[in-house]
Design a protein around this motif. Structure first.
Motif, PDB file in Angstrom:
ATOM      1  N   THR A 180     -19.777 -15.287  -8.440  1.00  0.00           N
ATOM      2  CA  THR A 180     -20.638 -14.050  -9.434  1.00  0.00           C
ATOM      3  C   THR A 180     -20.462 -12.179  -9.078  1.00  0.00           C
ATOM      4  N   LYS A 181     -21.292 -11.439  -9.733  1.00  0.00           N
ATOM      5  CA  LYS A 181     -20.843  -9.927  -9.770  1.00  0.00           C
ATOM      6  C   LYS A 181     -19.963  -9.337  -9.172  1.00  0.00           C
ATOM      7  N   LEU A 182     -19.018  -9.624  -9.075  1.00  0.00           N
ATOM      8  CA  LEU A 182     -17.211  -9.265  -8.457  1.00  0.00           C
ATOM      9  C   LEU A 182     -17.251  -7.436  -9.031  1.00  0.00           C
ATOM     10  N   ASP A 183     -18.414  -7.656 -10.750  1.00  0.00           N
ATOM     11  CA  ASP A 183     -17.914  -6.120 -10.893  1.00  0.00           C
ATOM     12  C   ASP A 183     -18.880  -5.215 -10.974  1.00  0.00           C
ATOM     13  N   GLY A 184     -20.668  -5.818  -9.614  1.00  0.00           N
ATOM     14  CA  GLY A 184     -21.231  -5.303  -9.369  1.00  0.00           C
ATOM     15  C   GLY A 184     -20.586  -4.553  -7.914  1.00  0.00           C
ATOM     16  N   THR A 185     -20.031  -4.328  -7.142  1.00  0.00           N
ATOM     17  CA  THR A 185     -19.782  -4.465  -6.171  1.00  0.00           C
ATOM     18  C   THR A 185     -18.286  -3.565  -5.883  1.00  0.00           C
ATOM     19  N   ALA A 186     -17.980  -2.738  -4.500  1.00  0.00           N
ATOM     20  CA  ALA A 186     -16.739  -2.495  -4.620  1.00  0.00           C
ATOM     21  C   ALA A 186     -16.265  -2.733  -3.238  1.00  0.00           C
ATOM     22  N   ARG A 187     -16.871  -4.211  -2.928  1.00  0.00           N
ATOM     23  CA  ARG A 187     -16.296  -5.267  -2.206  1.00  0.00           C
ATOM     24  C   ARG A 187     -15.629  -5.714  -2.401  1.00  0.00           C
ATOM     25  N   GLY A 188     -14.518  -6.881  -3.420  1.00  0.00           N
ATOM     26  CA  GLY A 188     -14.686  -8.016  -3.560  1.00  0.00           C
ATOM     27  C   GLY A 188     -13.813  -8.363  -2.813  1.00  0.00           C
ATOM     28  N   GLY A 189     -13.668  -7.503  -2.018  1.00  0.00           N
ATOM     29  CA  GLY A 189     -12.052  -8.426  -0.461  1.00  0.00           C
ATOM     30  C   GLY A 189     -12.928  -9.701   0.183  1.00  0.00           C
ATOM     31  N   ILE A 190     -14.767  -9.638  -0.622  1.00  0.00           N
ATOM     32  CA  ILE A 190     -15.126 -10.835   0.668  1.00  0.00           C
ATOM     33  C   ILE A 190     -14.584 -12.221  -0.014  1.00  0.00           C
ATOM     34  N   LEU A 191     -13.979 -12.262  -1.515  1.00  0.00           N
ATOM     35  CA  LEU A 191     -13.568 -13.670  -1.781  1.00  0.00           C
ATOM     36  C   LEU A 191     -12.052 -14.173  -0.950  1.00  0.00           C
ATOM     37  N   VAL A 192     -11.451 -12.857   0.047  1.00  0.00           N
ATOM     38  CA  VAL A 192     -10.510 -12.831   0.941  1.00  0.00           C
ATOM     39  C   VAL A 192     -10.683 -13.347   1.938  1.00  0.00           C
ATOM     40  N   ALA A 193     -11.978 -12.259   2.446  1.00  0.00           N
ATOM     41  CA  ALA A 193     -12.387 -12.650   4.285  1.00  0.00           C
ATOM     42  C   ALA A 193     -13.272 -14.423   3.564  1.00  0.00           C
ATOM     43  N   LEU A 194     -13.360 -15.057   2.209  1.00  0.00           N
ATOM     44  CA  LEU A 194     -14.166 -16.551   3.114  1.00  0.00           C
ATOM     45  C   LEU A 194     -13.187 -17.402   1.753  1.00  0.00           C
ATOM     46  N   ALA A 195     -11.904 -17.370   1.367  1.00  0.00           N
ATOM     47  CA  ALA A 195     -10.876 -17.871   1.737  1.00  0.00           C
ATOM     48  C   ALA A 195     -10.573 -18.097   3.163  1.00  0.00           C
ATOM     49  N   ALA A 196      -9.868 -17.103   4.277  1.00  0.00           N
ATOM     50  CA  ALA A 196      -9.439 -17.402   5.445  1.00  0.00           C
ATOM     51  C   ALA A 196     -10.464 -17.805   6.832  1.00  0.00           C
ATOM     52  N   LYS A 197     -11.582 -17.462   6.031  1.00  0.00           N
ATOM     53  CA  LYS A 197     -12.349 -18.342   6.985  1.00  0.00           C
ATOM     54  C   LYS A 197     -12.672 -19.917   6.447  1.00  0.00           C
ATOM     55  N   PHE A 198     -13.241 -20.581   5.486  1.00  0.00           N
ATOM     56  CA  PHE A 198     -13.502 -22.184   5.247  1.00  0.00           C
ATOM     57  C   PHE A 198     -11.890 -22.724   4.360  1.00  0.00           C
ATOM     58  N   ALA A 220     -10.136   0.554   5.224  1.00  0.00           N
ATOM     59  CA  ALA A 220      -9.885   0.649   3.804  1.00  0.00           C
ATOM     60  C   ALA A 220     -10.433  -0.589   3.408  1.00  0.00           C
ATOM     61  N   LEU A 221      -9.606  -1.499   3.804  1.00  0.00           N
ATOM     62  CA  LEU A 221      -9.674  -2.944   3.539  1.00  0.00           C
ATOM     63  C   LEU A 221     -10.858  -3.614   4.490  1.00  0.00           C
ATOM     64  N   ILE A 222     -10.976  -3.018   5.293  1.00  0.00           N
ATOM     65  CA  ILE A 222     -12.752  -3.575   6.406  1.00  0.00           C
ATOM     66  C   ILE A 222     -13.807  -3.143   5.046  1.00  0.00           C
ATOM     67  N   GLN A 223     -13.845  -1.932   5.127  1.00  0.00           N
ATOM     68  CA  GLN A 223     -14.764  -1.682   4.375  1.00  0.00           C
ATOM     69  C   GLN A 223     -14.790  -2.623   3.080  1.00  0.00           C
ATOM     70  N   ALA A 224     -14.091  -2.934   2.298  1.00  0.00           N
ATOM     71  CA  ALA A 224     -14.496  -3.955   0.631  1.00  0.00           C
ATOM     72  C   ALA A 224     -13.889  -4.714   1.574  1.00  0.00           C
ATOM     73  N   ASP A 225     -14.664  -5.287   2.646  1.00  0.00           N
ATOM     74  CA  ASP A 225     -15.255  -6.540   2.172  1.00  0.00           C
ATOM     75  C   ASP A 225     -13.722  -7.732   2.936  1.00  0.00           C
ATOM     76  N   PHE A 226     -12.215  -7.571   2.943  1.00  0.00           N
ATOM     77  CA  PHE A 226     -11.497  -8.220   3.471  1.00  0.00           C
ATOM     78  C   PHE A 226     -11.728  -9.360   4.647  1.00  0.00           C
ATOM     79  N   GLY A 227     -12.656  -8.845   6.117  1.00  0.00           N
ATOM     80  CA  GLY A 227     -12.608  -8.956   7.081  1.00  0.00           C
ATOM     81  C   GLY A 227     -11.703  -8.974   7.720  1.00  0.00           C
ATOM     82  N   VAL A 228     -11.907  -8.482   9.488  1.00  0.00           N
ATOM     83  CA  VAL A 228     -11.040  -7.858  10.781  1.00  0.00           C
ATOM     84  C   VAL A 228      -9.866  -8.814  10.346  1.00  0.00           C
ATOM     85  N   GLU A 229     -10.048 -10.182  10.526  1.00  0.00           N
ATOM     86  CA  GLU A 229      -8.588 -10.915  10.813  1.00  0.00           C
ATOM     87  C   GLU A 229      -7.523  -9.906   9.345  1.00  0.00           C
TER      88      GLU A 229
END
Ligand SMILES: Nc1nc2c(ncn2[C@@H]2O[C@H](COP(=O)(O)OP(=O)(O)OP(=O)(O)O)[C@@H](O)[C@H]2O)c(=O)[nH]1
Length: 451
Positions: free
Chosen positions: A399-417, A187-196
């Motif tokens: 931007t556009k965190l309102d337009g997606t069910a995958r807001g976890g991408i921000l967490v993946a970005l933080a972890a990676k960069f 579920a977390l991967i689907q929300a784009d949190f990233g595997v790690e």
């Protein structure tokens, strides 16, 4: 605001690349004589400007099919090549800097700076804005007054609801075992949190709780704690160094990410803080982007340095910096085009802008904001890689965190960069962009009340 009825920006500029119904692209932008440009115009205190602008509905939040096309970047090139837009020229007009990526790599000289930028006396207003405002005011219901927390949670609803439903389904009246944790990880991967990160959160949920019951609320609390822990190190406000006059902010990102809109919103925020601001319409690729920035300038009483469509963006940025220096401006915000056709062109154009403005101020840009559209999901990761090669990216705006069910991408970005996240956007109005706060974001994504 109605989801399917465009507001004034939508009508002025079209959702993406389309022309305003009542204003041809080549029609000069003229200020109306003595007519108020917007509810914000004429207000001496721009601290109140945001409230006034809030009454002006902006286009619908839901990306239309055009929007997805605009943002589509083929997986094969992982964000390295940015796609031309249907109905728009695939390259900047011949003879411009962006026409030949190789040109951008040459040292900047006087011919490189050939341009005809003009300074727009504020406030300048396209002729049909007053009519659009009047129409919107009459036709659309006033938006419900909401604080940032309300905006954040309703903007993040798609991500938090999707997660919350999965958590409730998984953890209601069930003992915690390896399968449940694996499902949570999915579920977390689907929300784009990233595997790690997904693995780390699942492990935190499982720690010491195997074969015991755990309630969905407990899982949400652990989720919020872990997300906050991941994001706290990157939650940095954008600090304007007042020793720099002007403090130069360069805004980069792919087409449609929200660069122009973000700069418009930032100009209002900085003015509300009492700073003088100048905007440079460096997205010379798209005429509507230039007009869009001029309208923000008109709304916020901010001078806009602009040139013709296809003008050399580096030359324009150079002039803008000179003029901002001469005027003693506090903050110069430079927009750039996102419609560069390939990685070489992108690198060349951005590098040239930076090289040329450094002829005026060797330290500029003092901040380079990469604007990322959350709806592109994992592709945001390759965008960070690509843009970091082309420009000294110092912080992110999502931007556009309102337009997606995958807001976890921000967490993946933080972890990676680990790049600073300065602002997040959850909608199109001025109030929908705010400085990033890890705790608020974490609680909103986990579906918890403000803590
Ligand atoms: N729903 C939503 N829409 C947003 C947000 N931020 C910007 N937009 C919208 O996204 C669209 C694209 O924004 P622009 O500012 O034109 O994007 P850009 O990066 O300057 O695009 P180019 O000029 O094509 O490079 C506009 O319709 C904005 O109103 C946000 O946080 N949420």
């Amino acid at each position: 605001m109605s989801e399917d009825k465009p507001g004034w920006f939508g009508r002025l500029f079209g959702r993406k690349g389309s022309q305003p119904a009542d204003q041809p692209a080549d029609q000069p932008v003229e200020p109306p004589i003595d007519s108020p440009a917007s509810p914000a115009e004429g207000q001496p205190d721009f601290a109140t400007g945001a409230d006034a602008v809030e009454q002006v509905p902006l286009p619908p939040s839901e990306p239309d099919p055009d929007e997805s096309d605009r943002n589509a970047v083929p997986d094969a090139i992982e964000g390295a090549d940015l796609q031309p837009i249907a109905g728009e020229p695939e390259r900047p007009p011949a003879g411009t800097a962006g026409d030949d990526p190789a040109r951008g790599a040459e040292p900047a000289d006087e011919t490189e700076l050939a341009r005809e930028p003009v300074i727009e006396p504020p406030p300048v207003q396209p002729v049909d804005v007053a009519a659009a405002l009047a129409h919107d005011a009459a036709a659309e219901p006033q938006r419900e007054a909401k604080g940032w927390w309300g905006r954040l949670t309703s903007g993040m609803k798609r991500t938090s609801s999707a997660l919350s439903e999965r958590v409730t389904g998984l953890f209601t009246k069930r003992k915690l075992d390896a399968n449940t944790l694996e499902d949570l990880e999915d579920a977390l991967i689907q929300a784009d949190f990233g595997v790690e990160t997904a693995t780390r959160i699942s492990e935190a949920v499982g720690k010491g709780r195997y074969e015991k019951g755990i309630s969905p609320d407990e899982v949400r609390a652990i989720l919020a704690t872990e997300v906050e822990r991941a994001l706290d190190p990157v939650a940095h406000p954008l600090v304007i160094d007042t020793a720099r006059k002007p403090f130069v902010i360069l805004c980069v990102g792919v087409n449609g990410a929200g660069k122009t809109t973000t700069l418009g919103k930032l100009s209002l925020k900085f003015k509300a803080e009492g700073r003088s601001v100048m905007l440079a319409a460096g997205d010379t690729f798209r005429a509507a982007a230039i007009d869009q920035l001029k309208v923000w300038g008109a709304r916020t009483g901010t001078p806009v340095i602009s040139g013709a469509q296809g003008a050399d963006a580096a030359g324009l940025a150079f002039d803008a910096l000179k003029q901002a220096q001469a005027a003693g401006t506090d903050v110069l915000l430079i927009d750039t085009a996102g419609r560069l056709q390939n990685k070489a062109g992108l690198m060349a154009e951005l590098e040239k802008i930076i090289r040329v403005i450094r002829k005026v101020d060797p330290e500029a840009p003092h901040a380079t904001l990469l604007v990322l559209d959350a709806t592109v999901g994992q592709n945001a990761l390759s965008q960070v890689e690509l843009f970091s090669q082309a420009a000294p990216v110092s912080g992110l705006v999502m931007t556009k965190l309102d337009g997606t069910a995958r807001g976890g991408i921000l967490v993946a970005l933080a972890a990676k960069f680990g790049l600073p996240v300065h602002f997040i956007g959850v909608g199109e109005s001025v109030e929908d962009l705010e400085p990033f706060a890890a705790r608020d974001f974490a609680r909103a994504i986990a579906g918890l009340e403000k803590g």
